[in-house]
Design a protein around this motif. Structure first.
Motif, short mmCIF file in Angstrom:
data_model
loop_
_atom_site.label_atom_id
_atom_site.label_comp_id
_atom_site.label_asym_id
_atom_site.label_seq_id
_atom_site.Cartn_x
_atom_site.Cartn_y
_atom_site.Cartn_z
N VAL A 130 0.83 -1.21 0.00
CA VAL A 130 0.00 0.00 0.00
C VAL A 130 0.87 1.26 0.00
N HIS A 131 1.87 1.30 0.85
CA HIS A 131 2.75 2.49 0.90
C HIS A 131 3.50 2.68 -0.41
N ARG A 132 3.95 1.59 -0.99
CA ARG A 132 4.69 1.70 -2.27
C ARG A 132 3.79 2.29 -3.35
N VAL A 133 2.58 1.77 -3.47
CA VAL A 133 1.66 2.27 -4.51
C VAL A 133 1.27 3.71 -4.22
N ALA A 134 1.06 4.04 -2.94
CA ALA A 134 0.70 5.42 -2.58
C ALA A 134 1.80 6.39 -3.00
N ALA A 135 3.04 6.00 -2.76
CA ALA A 135 4.17 6.87 -3.14
C ALA A 135 4.22 7.05 -4.65
N GLU A 136 4.00 5.96 -5.39
CA GLU A 136 4.04 6.04 -6.86
C GLU A 136 2.96 6.97 -7.40
N VAL A 137 1.73 6.82 -6.88
CA VAL A 137 0.62 7.63 -7.37
C VAL A 137 0.81 9.10 -7.00
N GLN A 138 1.21 9.37 -5.75
CA GLN A 138 1.40 10.75 -5.32
C GLN A 138 2.47 11.45 -6.15
N LYS A 139 3.51 10.72 -6.46
CA LYS A 139 4.59 11.30 -7.28
C LYS A 139 4.10 11.57 -8.69
N ALA A 140 3.38 10.58 -9.26
CA ALA A 140 2.90 10.71 -10.64
C ALA A 140 1.84 11.80 -10.78
N LYS A 141 1.00 11.96 -9.78
CA LYS A 141 -0.12 12.90 -9.88
C LYS A 141 0.19 14.25 -9.24
N GLY A 142 1.31 14.31 -8.52
CA GLY A 142 1.68 15.57 -7.90
C GLY A 142 0.75 16.00 -6.79
N VAL A 143 0.30 15.06 -5.98
CA VAL A 143 -0.61 15.37 -4.88
C VAL A 143 -0.09 14.75 -3.59
N LYS A 144 -0.61 15.27 -2.49
CA LYS A 144 -0.31 14.71 -1.17
C LYS A 144 -1.62 14.15 -0.61
N ILE A 145 -1.64 12.86 -0.37
CA ILE A 145 -2.88 12.20 0.08
C ILE A 145 -2.75 11.84 1.55
N ASP A 146 -3.72 12.32 2.32
CA ASP A 146 -3.77 12.03 3.76
C ASP A 146 -4.50 10.70 3.95
N TYR A 147 -3.75 9.65 4.23
CA TYR A 147 -4.38 8.33 4.34
C TYR A 147 -3.85 7.58 5.56
N LEU A 148 -4.59 6.56 5.95
CA LEU A 148 -4.20 5.67 7.03
C LEU A 148 -4.26 4.24 6.54
N VAL A 149 -3.48 3.39 7.16
CA VAL A 149 -3.57 1.95 6.90
C VAL A 149 -3.72 1.24 8.24
N GLY A 150 -4.76 0.42 8.32
CA GLY A 150 -5.01 -0.31 9.57
C GLY A 150 -5.50 -1.70 9.26
N THR A 151 -6.11 -2.30 10.25
CA THR A 151 -6.56 -3.67 10.05
C THR A 151 -7.87 -3.93 10.75
N MET A 152 -8.51 -4.99 10.32
CA MET A 152 -9.75 -5.45 10.90
C MET A 152 -9.44 -6.57 11.89
N LEU A 153 -9.76 -6.38 13.15
CA LEU A 153 -9.54 -7.42 14.15
C LEU A 153 -10.77 -8.31 14.19
N GLU A 154 -10.63 -9.50 13.60
CA GLU A 154 -11.78 -10.41 13.50
C GLU A 154 -11.43 -11.86 13.81
N VAL A 155 -10.18 -12.10 14.22
CA VAL A 155 -9.82 -13.43 14.71
C VAL A 155 -9.21 -13.24 16.11
N PRO A 156 -9.43 -14.19 17.00
CA PRO A 156 -8.98 -14.03 18.40
C PRO A 156 -7.48 -13.70 18.51
N ARG A 157 -6.64 -14.29 17.66
CA ARG A 157 -5.20 -14.05 17.79
C ARG A 157 -4.86 -12.58 17.61
N ALA A 158 -5.58 -11.92 16.73
CA ALA A 158 -5.31 -10.49 16.51
C ALA A 158 -5.56 -9.69 17.78
N CYS A 159 -6.62 -10.03 18.51
CA CYS A 159 -6.92 -9.32 19.75
C CYS A 159 -5.88 -9.62 20.82
#
Length: 919
Positions: free
Chosen positions: A765-794
Motif C-alpha cells: 500500500v505504501h509503495r503504490v501510494a508513493a508512486e501515485v502521489q509522485k505521478a499525480k503531484g498530490v499529497k494524500i492524507d491516508y491511514l492503513v489499519g486492520t480489521m480485528l476479526e480473529v482471536p489471535r489479533a486481539c
C-alpha cells in the motif's frame, strides 16, 4: 446458678449480638418502608406503590415481598427463607390495624389482591389473584358488611376461578377444549338468560361457585381451600412460580430481562370497583401512548373489577366520558395525572379503582409507548420542563427511533391482507412486489417498472444485484445475521429471514406455505418489522421523516421530522463516540450522511465486483493461468474500482472512508451451476472442463477459515496492488477537482492474525501510494489499519498496533471464530440455548460481552499500549445494536459503524451510553 435478672440481661446482650434476619417484607400505605429508588428490591410496582403513598396519593395499604425472596426461592429448590413467614404475619397485622378489618374474620373480613412486580414492567406475563381471603363463611360476612349479596358472591366467584386456574392448575386439557371455568360460567348464564357477568344475581353466582368448586375437586382431587392463610401461601407461590412460565420467559428473552432478577410479590388491600353503579375501575395513561399527544388517555368500566377492562368481555368507555358519569372522580384523576407526571418525570400508565365514589390508586409505571410517541413525549416534556435534555434522550429506546424512518403498510389495507407465514424480522419496514427467485429476473422486472421481492432459500454475494434491485428480500433459511440480513440492513431493504414455513422450489418456480401456493410473478408482501408474510400486494406509505430526508417534503411541514431532528441534535450534543456507516456506493453514502453519518467505517470492495461486466473480469482474474494473465484481468477491473472510490469520496465530502480490501474466498465469485459454467467458458474461450477444474481446485471445506482476507493479498499481491492503486488514483482525481473536496481514505487489511501479515500488505500500500502521489503531484492524507476479526489479533494487538494506524473490530467474524458458531447455521440451536438461558441474546445481534467483549477489550488495551494515538472502531453488525454500542463506549472505542438506516439508532444509543457513564 445465675439469677433471673442476670440471665435476662445475658439474653438481651446475646440478642443484640445476633445478626438480624434479612428484611424480606416492606409495607406501604400509612406505614411505608420503601420508595421509588428501591426498584431492584421491591420491583417496579412495589417501589412505585410505596412512592405514591409517600407523596400522598390514595393507595390501599399492603406489603411487598422482595425480589430477594424470589431469587432465594429458586436457588434453594423452591423453599422460602425461614424469616419470611413471621415478617408476612407482621405485615398482615399492620394492614389489619390500618383498615380496621381482620384477615379471615367472619364479621369484617380483610381481602387482598396478590400481584407480581418485576424490576421491568412485564404486563400480563405473570399471574394475579384478586379477592383473596374469601371462603364459604367470610363471603357471608362481606355480604352483611356491604349490604350487597350480589357484590359479595360476584367477588367470591371471581376469586374461586382465579385461584383454581392460577394456583390449583385447572386449565384446558387440550388446545381445542374451552377454558373449563369460562365454559361452566357460560352454561349458567345461558340457563338464566343473561349475557354479561354483572347481570348475574346472588343466587346465580352461588350456583356458579358451586360448579367451580366441583370442577376443582374433579380435576385436582382436592378441595378449594377455606383456610385464608393457605390461600395466601398458595397465591404467593403461584406468583413466584409464574416468573418462569412460558410467556414470562419468552418476554424476558425478547426484552433482555435477566432471569436472575426475579420478581417481587405485592399483597394489597382489596378495593372494589364492582360494588355498584357508584364504583368503577380503569387503566389510563397520562398521555396518548400511540402518538404521544398530551391528552388524558384511557378507559374504564362501571361496576367492574380490573380484569374486566382488559378481558374484552365488555367494551370499556373512554376516560373522557368519566367526566359525565363520575365528574368528581374524573376531576380527582386529572389532578393525579398531573401530579404523577411532575413527580416521576415521565408518562405514567396507572390503574385505578373507584369504590362507592372514593378514588384509589392501585399502581403506576412508566408507560409503554410507540417510537413516535416516545420521541414526541421526550421533546414536549422537555419543553414543559418535566424532563432535562439528558433525561429525554435516555427515555427513548434507541431501537425505536428507526420506526420513524421505515415505510409501513397502510392500516386499512393490512386488515384485508391474507397472512401466510412468519419469519425473523431482519430489515424493518414494509414491501410488496412480484416474486422473483434470482438476481437476473429481479433486474429484468425492475427495468420494466415493477417492484419485486427476491425470494431465496438463502442469499450469497452473487445475489447482490438482485438484492439491490428488490424492494424486499425473503429467505427460508438463515438468521438475523445471515448474508441477506446484513446486506438488507445496510441497504435499508425490507427483509425477513428464516421463514421456515415457506418452501421455495426453484425448479417449479413456486413458493408454498401450507395450502397457499404462489408462483413466480405473483405478488407477495412482507413486513420486516413484524416478520409477517402476506399473499398478494398490500399498499405501503412512506414515513414523513424519510420524505424530508429525501428532500420530498419540507421540514417545517412535518412536526414528526422536527421532533426527530431535535432528538438527533440532543444526541449529537451528548455523545462522545463517532458514528459512521457501512456503505459500498455513493447512493448508500449520501443516504447515511443525511441521517448523520460522519464517515464510512466499512466499504466492502467485493460487492463492487458483481455489477455489470465486472463479474466476468473478476472470474477471468480468478481463472488466469499465470501472474501476467491475472494482472491483465485486474487491469480491466482497475477503472471500475477507481470510479467507485471516486464516487464515494465525492459523496462523503471530506469525511473518512474506510475501505476493506478483498475479503471473501475466490470461489464465491464463480458460478455454481453447469449452465453458468458453460457460459463462462465460452466467454473466456476455454473449455468447460477448465472452469470446472478451477472451481474444484478452489473448493474449501471451511471457507470462513480458509483462503480469504489478507491471505489472498499475500498469495496474489497484484490484487492488493490493483485495489491500492484504484484508491489513490481516485483520491488524486477528487483532490484535483475545482471545488475543493478533502479526501481521507483509510485502507483496512482484513483477517490479520500476525503482524507480519499486516507488514506484508502495508508495504504494498505504501509503495503504490508513493508512486501515485509522485505521478499525480498530490499529497494524500491516508491511514492503513486492520480489521480485528480473529482471536489471535486481539491477543497480540500490542504487536500489531506497532504497524496499524487504526483497528476496526469485525465482530461478525470475531463472534464466529470465538464461539465456534456459524451465524448462518446457529439458528438450529440458538432458540434452545435461549430457552435454557445458556445464551441470553443472539450473539450475532447483540455482542457477547463476556466472551467476545473480553477479546475486544484486550484488543483495545493492547493497541493503546504500543500506539496511544490508535483510532479504534467497530464495523460489525453490532455497531447498530444499542446494548453493544453501550459496551463499545465503555470499552473506549472512537466510533461505531453501522448500516445507513441504523445511523440514527447509533447516534441515540451512543448519547445514552455517554449520559449513563457520567451519571
Amino acid at each position: 446458678m445465675p439469677s433471673k435478672k442476670t440471665a435476662k440481661k445475658a439474653k438481651k446482650v446475646a440478642s443484640k449480638r445476633a445478626p438480624k434476619a434479612a428484611k424480606y417484607v416492606y409495607s406501604f400505605g400509612k406505614k411505608t418502608d420503601g420508595n421509588a429508588k428501591m426498584k431492584n428490591l421491591l420491583g417496579g410496582k412495589g417501589a412505585n406503590l410505596a412512592e405514591m403513598a409517600r407523596i400522598g396519593l390514595p393507595v390501599p395499604g399492603g406489603f411487598t415481598i422482595t425480589t430477594d425472596v424470589c431469587v432465594e426461592y429458586y436457588k434453594n429448590g423452591r423453599v422460602y427463607p425461614a424469616a419470611l413467614k413471621g415478617q408476612i404475619a407482621t405485615a398482615i397485622k399492620i394492614c389489619e390495624k390500618e383498615s380496621g378489618k381482620k384477615f379471615g374474620d367472619q364479621k369484617n373480613p380483610l381481602l387482598f389482591s396478590v400481584r407480581s412486580g418485576a424490576r421491568e414492567s412485564m404486563p400480563g406475563m405473570m399471574d394475579t389473584i384478586l379477592n383473596l381471603g374469601l371462603n364459604d363463611k367470610t363471603v357471608e360476612a362481606l355480604k352483611v358488611k356491604s349490604g350487597n349479596g350480589r357484590f359479595a358472591y360476584d367477588c367470591y366467584r371471581r376469586f374461586v376461578q382465579m385461584y383454581g386456574d392460577v394456583v390449583m392448575g385447572v386449565q384446558s386439557r387440550t388446545e381445542n377444549e374451552p377454558d373449563p371455568f369460562e365454559h361452566a360460567l357460560h352454561l349458567v348464564k345461558k340457563e338464566v338468560g343473561v349475557t354479561i357477568d354483572s347481570d348475574l344475581t346472588e343466587e346465580n353466582n352461588k350456583e356458579v361457585i358451586k360448579r367451580f368448586q366441583k370442577l376443582i375437586k374433579d380435576r385436582t382431587g382436592g378441595a378449594f381451600p377455606q383456610d385464608v392463610q393457605k390461600q395466601l401461601d398458595g397465591a404467593v407461590s403461584a406468583v413466584f412460580n409464574s416468573w418462569e412460565n412460558e410467556r414470562a420467559t419468552l418476554y424476558r428473552q425478547k426484552y433482555g430481562i435477566p432471569a436472575e432478577w426475579g420478581t417481587a410479590v405485592n399483597v394489597q388491600l382489596m378495593v372494589f370497583g364492582n360494588l355498584g353503579d357508584t364504583s368503577a375501575t380503569g387503566v389510563a395513561f397520562t398521555r396518548d401512548p400511540a402518538n404521544g399527544e398530551n391528552v388524558f388517555y384511557g378507559e374504564y368500566l362501571i361496576n367492574a373489577q380490573g380484569e374486566d377492562v382488559v378481558a374484552g368481555v365488555r367494551t370499556p368507555f373512554p376516560i373522557a366520558q368519566l367526566a359525565d358519569d363520575m365528574p368528581k372522580s374524573h376531576k380527582e384523576l386529572s389532578v393525579v395525572r398531573k401530579k404523577l407526571e411532575k413527580h416521576f418525570g415521565d408518562v405514567q400508565d396507572f390503574e385505578f379503582t373507584i369504590e362507592d365514589g372514593k378514588l384509589y390508586m392501585l399502581q403506576t409505571r412508566n408507560g409503554k409507548r410507540t417510537g413516535l410517541a416516545a420521541v414526541r413525549i421526550a421533546v414536549e416534556m422537555t419543553k414543559q420542563r418535566l424532563m432535562t435534555q439528558q433525561t429525554a434522550v435516555t427515555k427513548i429506546p434507541a431501537d425505536q427511533i428507526s420506526s420513524l424512518l421505515v415505510p409501513i403498510f397502510d392500516t386499512n389495507a393490512i386488515k384485508k391482507a391474507k397472512l401466510m407465514a412468519t419469519g425473523l424480522p431482519a430489515g424493518p419496514g414494509a414491501a410488496s412486489g412480484k416474486i422473483v427467485f434470482n438476481a437476473a429476473d429481479a433486474e429484468k422486472e425492475v427495468a420494466l417498472g415493477n417492484s419485486v421481492v427476491l425470494c431465496r432459500e438463502e442469499t450469497s454475494p452473487e445475489d447482490l444485484r438482485g438484492m439491490i434491485a428488490s424492494d424486499g428480500i425473503l429467505t427460508s433459511r438463515g438468521g438475523v445475521s445471515s448474508h441477506a440480513a446484513l446486506v438488507a440492513r445496510q441497504m435499508g431493504k425490507v427483509c425477513i429471514c428464516g421463514a421456515s414455513d415457506i418452501h421455495i422450489d426453484y425448479a417449479s418456480a413456486t413458493l408454498t406455505a401450507g395450502k397457499i401456493v404462489l408462483k413466480e410473478g405473483d405478488s407477495i408482501s412482507i413486513d420486516g418489522t413484524t416478520g409477517e408474510i402476506f399473499a398478494g400486494s398490500v399498499a405501503t406509505a412512506p414515513s414523513e421523516v424519510s420524505q424530508v430526508l429525501a428532500g420530498k417534503m419540507k421540514a417545517e411541514k412535518s412536526y414528526t421530522f422536527q421532533m426527530f431532528n431535535q432528538i438527533m441534535k440532543w444526541s449529537d450534543k451528548y455523545r462522545t463516540m463517532g458514528v459512521r456507516t457501512n456503505a459500498d456506493s455513493p447512493e448508500q453514502s449520501k443516504s447515511a450522511v443525511s441521517m448523520g453519518a460522519e464517515g464510512i467505517g466499512l466499504c466492502r470492495t467485493e460487492h463492487m465486483f458483481f455489477e455489470g461486466d465486472r463479474i466476468s473480469y473478476m472470474r477471468e482474474m480468478i481463472l488466469a493461468p499465470s501472474v501476467a494473465a491475472r494482472k491483465a484481468a485486474l487491469k480491466k477491473l482497475l477503472p471500475f474500482q477507481r470510479k467507485d472510490f471516486n464516487g464515494l469520496f465525492k459523496a462523503m465530502e471530506g469525511r473518512p472512508v474506510t475501505i476493506r480490501f478483498l475479503d471473501p474466498p475466490l470461489h464465491e465469485f464463480l458460478p455454481h451451476d453447469d449452465a453458468s459454467r458453460r457460459d463462462l467458458a465460452e466467454h473466456l474461450g476455454v473449455s468447460p472442463e477448465i472452469v470446472s477444474d478451477r472451481v474444484r481446485a478452489l473448493h474449501e471445506e471451511n471457507p470462513m477459515l480458509g483462503h480469504r482476507g489478507c491471505r489472498l493479498g499475500i498469495s496474489y499481491p497484484e490484487i492488493t496492488e490493483m485495489q491500492a492503486r484504484a484508491v489513490f488514483e481516485a483520491a488524486a482525481q477528487v483532490l484535483k477537482l475545482k471545488r475543493k473536496i478533502k479526501v481521507k481514505p483509510e485502507i483496512m487489511i482484513p483477517l490479520v492474525g500476525f503482524k507480519d501479515e499486516l507488514d506484508n500488505q502495508v508495504a504494498i500500500v505504501h509503495r503504490v501510494a508513493a508512486e501515485v502521489q509522485k505521478a499525480k503531484g498530490v499529497k494524500i492524507d491516508y491511514l492503513v489499519g486492520t480489521m480485528l476479526e480473529v482471536p489471535r489479533a486481539c491477543v497480540t494487538s500490542a504487536e500489531i498496533a506497532k504497524t496499524a494506524q487504526f483497528f476496526s473490530f469485525g465482530t461478525n467474524d470475531l463472534t464466529q471464530t470465538t464461539l465456534g458458531m456459524s451465524r448462518d447455521d446457529a439458528g438450529s440451536f440458538l432458540s434452545k440455548y435461549k430457552d435454557l438461558d445458556i445464551i441470553p441474546q443472539n450473539p450475532f445481534a447483540t455482542l457477547d460481552q463476556e466472551g467476545v467483549g473480553s477479546l475486544v477489550k484486550q484488543g483495545v488495551d493492547g493497541g493503546k499500549s504500543t500506539n496511544p494515538d490508535i483510532k479504534l472502531g467497530i464495523c460489525g453488525e453490532h455497531g447498530g445494536d444499542p446494548a453493544s454500542i453501550k459496551f463499545c463506549h465503555n470499552a473506549g472505542l472512537s466510533y461505531v459503524s453501522c448500516s445507513p438506516n441504523r445511523v440514527p439508532v447509533a447516534r441515540l444509543a451512543a448519547a445514552q451510553a455517554a449520559i449513563e457513564a457520567e451519571a
